[in-house]
Design an enzyme around this catalytic site. Structure first.
Site, short mmCIF file in Angstrom:
data_model
loop_
_atom_site.label_atom_id
_atom_site.label_comp_id
_atom_site.label_asym_id
_atom_site.label_seq_id
_atom_site.Cartn_x
_atom_site.Cartn_y
_atom_site.Cartn_z
N GLN A 172 -43.13 9.17 -58.56
CA GLN A 172 -44.10 8.90 -59.62
C GLN A 172 -44.75 7.53 -59.42
N ARG A 207 -20.08 6.41 -54.15
CA ARG A 207 -20.73 7.14 -55.25
C ARG A 207 -20.95 6.19 -56.44
N GLN A 226 -49.08 4.30 -67.81
CA GLN A 226 -47.89 3.76 -68.48
C GLN A 226 -46.79 4.83 -68.59
N GLN A 277 -16.54 11.21 -41.04
CA GLN A 277 -15.94 12.37 -41.73
C GLN A 277 -16.75 13.64 -41.50
N TYR A 330 -9.64 9.97 -50.50
CA TYR A 330 -11.09 10.09 -50.66
C TYR A 330 -11.69 8.85 -51.34
N TYR A 332 -26.22 12.27 -49.10
CA TYR A 332 -24.99 11.66 -48.61
C TYR A 332 -24.05 11.31 -49.75
N GLU A 333 -22.82 11.10 -49.37
CA GLU A 333 -21.75 10.81 -50.32
C GLU A 333 -21.53 11.92 -51.32
C1 LIG Z 1 -28.13 3.99 -52.42
C2 LIG Z 1 -29.40 3.78 -51.70
C3 LIG Z 1 -29.67 2.34 -51.59
C4 LIG Z 1 -29.83 1.86 -50.19
C5 LIG Z 1 -28.71 2.30 -49.28
C6 LIG Z 1 -28.80 1.71 -47.91
C7 LIG Z 1 -28.27 2.62 -46.87
C8 LIG Z 1 -27.07 3.49 -47.32
C9 LIG Z 1 -26.69 4.41 -46.24
C10 LIG Z 1 -25.52 5.00 -46.17
C11 LIG Z 1 -24.43 4.75 -47.12
C12 LIG Z 1 -23.76 5.99 -47.40
C13 LIG Z 1 -23.22 6.60 -46.13
C14 LIG Z 1 -22.79 7.99 -46.39
C15 LIG Z 1 -21.53 8.33 -46.16
C16 LIG Z 1 -21.14 9.71 -46.35
O1 LIG Z 1 -21.90 10.59 -46.67
S1 LIG Z 1 -19.44 9.92 -46.16
C17 LIG Z 1 -19.22 11.64 -46.35
C18 LIG Z 1 -19.45 12.08 -47.78
N1 LIG Z 1 -18.94 13.40 -47.92
C19 LIG Z 1 -18.63 13.92 -49.12
O2 LIG Z 1 -18.86 13.36 -50.17
C20 LIG Z 1 -17.95 15.26 -49.07
C21 LIG Z 1 -18.11 16.02 -50.38
N2 LIG Z 1 -17.01 16.93 -50.56
C22 LIG Z 1 -15.89 16.52 -51.24
O3 LIG Z 1 -15.74 15.41 -51.70
C23 LIG Z 1 -14.81 17.56 -51.42
O4 LIG Z 1 -14.89 18.53 -50.42
C24 LIG Z 1 -14.89 18.27 -52.80
C25 LIG Z 1 -16.22 18.94 -52.96
C26 LIG Z 1 -14.68 17.25 -53.88
C27 LIG Z 1 -13.81 19.33 -52.88
O5 LIG Z 1 -12.67 18.69 -52.40
P1 LIG Z 1 -11.43 19.53 -51.87
O6 LIG Z 1 -11.94 20.77 -51.22
O7 LIG Z 1 -10.54 18.66 -51.10
O8 LIG Z 1 -10.75 19.80 -53.24
P2 LIG Z 1 -10.53 21.14 -54.02
O9 LIG Z 1 -9.45 21.91 -53.40
O10 LIG Z 1 -11.83 21.81 -54.32
O11 LIG Z 1 -9.96 20.50 -55.35
C28 LIG Z 1 -10.81 19.74 -56.07
C29 LIG Z 1 -9.81 18.98 -56.91
O12 LIG Z 1 -9.67 17.73 -56.31
C30 LIG Z 1 -10.19 16.76 -57.18
N3 LIG Z 1 -10.90 15.80 -56.38
C31 LIG Z 1 -11.77 16.08 -55.39
N4 LIG Z 1 -12.24 14.92 -54.87
C32 LIG Z 1 -11.65 13.92 -55.58
C33 LIG Z 1 -11.74 12.50 -55.52
N5 LIG Z 1 -12.55 11.90 -54.64
N6 LIG Z 1 -11.00 11.78 -56.37
C34 LIG Z 1 -10.20 12.41 -57.26
N7 LIG Z 1 -10.06 13.76 -57.39
C35 LIG Z 1 -10.80 14.48 -56.53
C36 LIG Z 1 -11.13 17.51 -58.10
O13 LIG Z 1 -11.31 16.83 -59.30
C37 LIG Z 1 -10.38 18.79 -58.28
O14 LIG Z 1 -9.34 18.58 -59.17
P3 LIG Z 1 -8.88 19.82 -60.13
O15 LIG Z 1 -8.38 20.88 -59.21
O16 LIG Z 1 -7.84 19.20 -61.00
O17 LIG Z 1 -10.12 20.23 -60.87
C1 FAD Z 2 -28.70 9.41 -44.55
C2 FAD Z 2 -27.35 10.04 -44.40
C3 FAD Z 2 -26.26 9.23 -44.10
C4 FAD Z 2 -24.99 9.80 -43.93
N1 FAD Z 2 -23.94 9.00 -43.58
C5 FAD Z 2 -22.73 9.56 -43.37
C6 FAD Z 2 -21.63 8.74 -42.96
O1 FAD Z 2 -21.77 7.53 -42.79
N2 FAD Z 2 -20.43 9.33 -42.76
C7 FAD Z 2 -20.23 10.68 -42.95
O2 FAD Z 2 -19.12 11.16 -42.76
N3 FAD Z 2 -21.26 11.49 -43.36
C8 FAD Z 2 -22.49 10.95 -43.57
N4 FAD Z 2 -23.54 11.74 -43.98
C9 FAD Z 2 -23.33 13.20 -44.11
C10 FAD Z 2 -23.32 13.61 -45.58
O3 FAD Z 2 -22.15 13.16 -46.20
C11 FAD Z 2 -23.44 15.14 -45.62
O4 FAD Z 2 -24.72 15.48 -45.16
C12 FAD Z 2 -23.23 15.67 -47.03
O5 FAD Z 2 -21.88 15.53 -47.38
C13 FAD Z 2 -23.65 17.14 -47.15
O6 FAD Z 2 -22.97 17.94 -46.18
P1 FAD Z 2 -23.82 18.86 -45.18
O7 FAD Z 2 -24.96 18.08 -44.70
O8 FAD Z 2 -22.90 19.45 -44.19
O9 FAD Z 2 -24.41 20.02 -46.12
P2 FAD Z 2 -23.58 21.34 -46.49
O10 FAD Z 2 -22.24 20.98 -46.97
O11 FAD Z 2 -23.71 22.31 -45.36
O12 FAD Z 2 -24.45 21.86 -47.73
C14 FAD Z 2 -25.77 22.36 -47.49
C15 FAD Z 2 -26.30 22.77 -48.82
O13 FAD Z 2 -25.54 23.88 -49.29
C16 FAD Z 2 -25.33 23.80 -50.70
N5 FAD Z 2 -23.88 23.78 -50.93
C17 FAD Z 2 -22.91 23.45 -50.05
N6 FAD Z 2 -21.69 23.57 -50.61
C18 FAD Z 2 -21.88 23.99 -51.88
C19 FAD Z 2 -21.02 24.31 -52.97
N7 FAD Z 2 -19.69 24.22 -52.88
N8 FAD Z 2 -21.59 24.71 -54.12
C20 FAD Z 2 -22.93 24.77 -54.24
N9 FAD Z 2 -23.81 24.49 -53.25
C21 FAD Z 2 -23.28 24.12 -52.10
C22 FAD Z 2 -26.01 22.51 -51.17
O14 FAD Z 2 -27.29 22.83 -51.64
C23 FAD Z 2 -26.13 21.69 -49.89
O15 FAD Z 2 -27.26 20.83 -49.90
C24 FAD Z 2 -24.81 11.20 -44.12
C25 FAD Z 2 -25.91 12.02 -44.45
C26 FAD Z 2 -27.17 11.45 -44.59
C27 FAD Z 2 -28.33 12.32 -44.94
#
Ligand SMILES: CCCCCCCC/C=C\CCC/C=C/C(=O)SCCNC(=O)CCNC(=O)[C@H](O)C(C)(C)COP(=O)(O)OP(=O)(O)OC[C@H]1O[C@@H](n2cnc3c(N)ncnc32)[C@H](O)[C@@H]1OP(=O)(O)O
Ligand code: FAD
Length: 593
Positions: A322, A213, A259, A69, A206, A351-352
């Site tokens: 800590q 999460r 502690q 993604q 999503y 992430y996530e």
């Molecule tokens: C844990 C450690 C132990 C060991 C682990 C071992 C190794 C682990 C290693 C890896 C595992 C993890 C791998 C990582 C994977 C990733 O990182 S995948 C990518 C993750 N990326 C994100 O999370 C992106 C974050 N951004 C978003 O989710 C969205 O952009 C947003 C910030 C939520 C905004 O969404 P969007 O722009 O589409 O929506 P808006 O127009 O702002 O509207 C928001 C409205 O939508 C509702 N909403 C948004 N998301 C959700 C959802 N998921 N479910 C339900 N509803 C959702 C939100 O509530 C708003 O609603 P409203 O308008 O009524 O307020």
């Molecule tokens: C170890 C690791 C594993 C990962 N695995 C995956 C995977 O498997 N699949 C995948 O798709 N992605 C993965 N990711 C990517 C991860 O999901 C993104 O790094 C994360 O969503 C943050 O996006 P970005 O790095 O582009 O930071 P950006 O979105 O560019 O944000 C940078 C900084 O800007 C600030 N910021 C950004 N937007 C806002 C806002 N709306 N309001 C306030 N502050 C804001 C925050 O301080 C943020 O830290 C991984 C990342 C890591 C570090």
């Protein structure tokens, strides 16, 4: 293979799979994303026919899939993802393309070298219109040669802060064609003629993020309990300094500061474990509801999972540090296990869903509730937020003689969350009345909005901890856990004291009372500390730590560990005479002149 691993249990027994995920691949493993993002995406976003085709193969490990993604230019703002999937009705295919350098998929775990499939999030275009980010199930590499398919450029993004056994990768598409049915079609659809059928809720795509999460909360508990185990065990064998002069060196665990550094992490680990179980049950129930057409719990699940994820990851990162610092120099060695655990756990702050963004997502939910409260509406029957509608006592009562089930402490947390939520809502309204638009007003309140979320999550964590301990029938176990509960609650009171003192709700005297209860709890926990961490029954191989060995033989094994370093294979390193030896010889020669 002689002992081929049995198929993965892909039922919604997410609790066990999650724990396996976090424990099995502490620093990550090739099936990490396959297990916990690709499979949940298939379970929750593939229609029946697609599930019949993909799920058995995924469970049987016939391919490895990741979740692609994030792009080089966008991780948080999914609306601005640049990868495109454009529908061609003539061939009934989608054309995937990476139009810019910043559209390169960047970070997905196991993408670089392991995966041959990916869930790809792309902006869906059909009949000339963009319908936003949708998931597609795309083959990346040939199943036999493992070579990238035509039009696909893929590789590893290089070394990172940690988790360097995970091949986080990059991925570019050059007009790659994929069948129409590679689009996940449980919720949204594109018909053969190109017509788009929208989902019942536009965020159901999503769901895999919501799963991780929710899972991270237990992951953080795991990390805190593991590192507390290391710190407690090491502190119970490490003797340094005297408390009573002449009485001999004491175990550093006998220092109150030690502690106060370690035991709250133990308590938070338990609190996060209990809330982690709750949120995972809520996730499973919500996914079942969605399958039955009921999406009513989706907003609550999103709000709670975002808030818990942000708070528990942040506190885990602080807590692991800590524990490391409490172990002195040996805590800084790789032999301690701390660098491994810390570098993995702290990644979860990013992430996530980056933590600030997640806190603000929960704040959106809280502002809706604040609006309803200000409009005089009555509460919905929802134990997570109902307290916000209640009045609560005007003054803090934590030092009252009897605080059955910590009701007075919980009401303090509720008071702070209620006040913070309503005050920031009122400020939002006021700024708009002064002429700011909603988005600008929101940004100008963002720090306070995050505080409201933290106060709300603290209330949830505390209440869940109290309720779960109350259910325990074994009095001996209950008594030990109540000591940790007492420490947790009063530690959290002191952590949020600014907010409680700010409006005069709590007095300075009551703050002193809270500190007294902390020190009392530390004393009660000390004699049971080693037994408490031993009861978690972590295997030495899970702890990855010489300091945390169950047998306590730290020093002998620390030397063995050091001697096993490749640097110690020879007494004199091959390059010595070529560089350092030569340098010193020349210096000696010069000094004779
Ligand atoms: C844990 C450690 C132990 C060991 C682990 C071992 C190794 C682990 C290693 C890896 C595992 C993890 C791998 C990582 C994977 C990733 O990182 S995948 C990518 C993750 N990326 C994100 O999370 C992106 C974050 N951004 C978003 O989710 C969205 O952009 C947003 C910030 C939520 C905004 O969404 P969007 O722009 O589409 O929506 P808006 O127009 O702002 O509207 C928001 C409205 O939508 C509702 N909403 C948004 N998301 C959700 C959802 N998921 N479910 C339900 N509803 C959702 C939100 O509530 C708003 O609603 P409203 O308008 O009524 O307020
Ligand atoms: C170890 C690791 C594993 C990962 N695995 C995956 C995977 O498997 N699949 C995948 O798709 N992605 C993965 N990711 C990517 C991860 O999901 C993104 O790094 C994360 O969503 C943050 O996006 P970005 O790095 O582009 O930071 P950006 O979105 O560019 O944000 C940078 C900084 O800007 C600030 N910021 C950004 N937007 C806002 C806002 N709306 N309001 C306030 N502050 C804001 C925050 O301080 C943020 O830290 C991984 C990342 C890591 C570090």
């Amino acid at each position: 293979m002689e002992h081929a691993p049995k198929a993965i249990d892909v039922t919604n027994d997410v609790e066990m799979r999650t724990f396996n995920f976090f424990t099995m691949g502490i620093d990550g493993h090739p099936l990490g994303l396959h297990l916990d993002m690709a499979i949940p995406t298939i379970l929750n976003n593939a229609d029946e026919e697609q599930q019949k085709d993909w799920l058995p193969k995924a469970a049987n490990r016939e391919f490895i899939a990741t979740y692609a993604q994030t792009e080089m230019g966008h991780g948080t703002n999914l609306k601005k993802l640049e990868t495109t999937a454009t529908y061609d009705p003539k061939t009934q295919e989608f054309v995937l393309n990476s139009p810019t350098i910043t559209s390169t998929k960047w970070w997905p775990g196991n993408l670089g070298k392991s995966s041959n499939y990916a869930v790809v999030m792309a902006q869906l275009y059909t009949q000339g219109k963009c319908h936003g980010a949708h998931p597609f199930f795309v083959q990346l590499r040939d199943l036999n040669t493992h070579k990238p398919l035509k039009g696909i450029t893929v590789g590893d993004i290089g070394p990172k802060f940690g988790m360097n056994t995970v091949d986080n990768g990059f991925l570019q598409f050059d007009h790659v064609r994929t069948p129409r049915r590679s689009m996940f079609m449980k919720h949204a659809k594109v018909l053969p003629d190109g017509r788009y059928v929208p989902p019942v809720h536009d965020k159901l795509n999503y769901s895999a993020m919501v799963f991780i999460r929710a899972a991270i909360v237990s992951g953080m508990a795991y990390h805190l309990l593991v590192t507390s185990t290391i710190a407690v065990r090491y502190s119970a064998i490490r003797r340094q300094g005297e408390i009573t002069p002449g009485a001999g060196e004491v175990k550093v665990l006998d220092y109150q500061t030690q502690q106060h550094r370690i035991f709250p992490q133990l308590a938070r680990g338990l609190a996060f474990r209990l809330s982690g179980q709750y949120i995972m049950k809520l996730y499973t129930q919500t996914m079942d509801d969605i399958r039955n057409g009921d999406i009513s719990a989706v907003p609550d699940l999103h709000a709670l999972s975002c808030g818990l994820k942000a708070v528990t990851t942040h506190h885990a990162a602080l807590g692991l540090e800590q524990c490391r610092m409490a172990c002195g120099g040996h805590g800084y060695s790789q032999a301690s296990g701390f660098p491994l655990h810390y570098s993995v756990a702290v990644g979860a702050c990013t992430y996530e869903g980056e933590n600030m963004v997640m806190l603000l997502q929960t704040a959106r939910h809280l502002m809706k509730i604040a609006k309803a409260i200000r409009a005089g509406q009555s509460p919905k029957s929802n134990k997570i937020v109902d307290y916000l509608f209640h009045k609560g006592p005007p003054k803090c009562l934590i030092d009252q003689a009897y605080d059955t089930n910590y009701r007075n402490v919980l009401e303090s947390f509720e008071h702070l969350a209620r006040r913070q939520t309503l005050e920031v809502y009122d400020k939002l309204v006021q700024l708009q009345q002064q002429g700011r638009n909603y988005e600008q007003a929101w940004n100008d309140c963002a720090v306070e909005l995050c505080k409201a979320t933290r106060a709300h999550v603290r209330t949830f964590l505390a209440r869940t901890f109290v309720e779960e301990i109350d259910k325990i029938s074994d009095l001996s176990i209950k008594s030990v856990l109540q000591d940790l509960l007492q420490l947790y609650l009063y530690y959290e009171v002191t952590e949020c004291a600014t907010g409680l003192l700010e409006d005069g709700f709590m007095t300075g005297q009551q703050h002193k009372y809270a500190k007294k209860k902390i020190y009392e709890a530390l004393e009660k926990i000390r004699p049971n500390a080693v037994s408490i961490v031993d009861s978690f029954d972590f295997q030495d191989r899970e702890l990855h730590s010489v300091l945390g060995r169950r047998d306590g033989n730290v020093y002998e094994n620390l030397l063995k560990w050091a001697q096993s370093s490749p640097l110690n294979k020879t007494d004199v390193l091959p390059f010595h005479h070529k560089y350092l030896g030569k340098m010193m010889e020349e210096a000696r020669q010069r000094s004779k002149i």
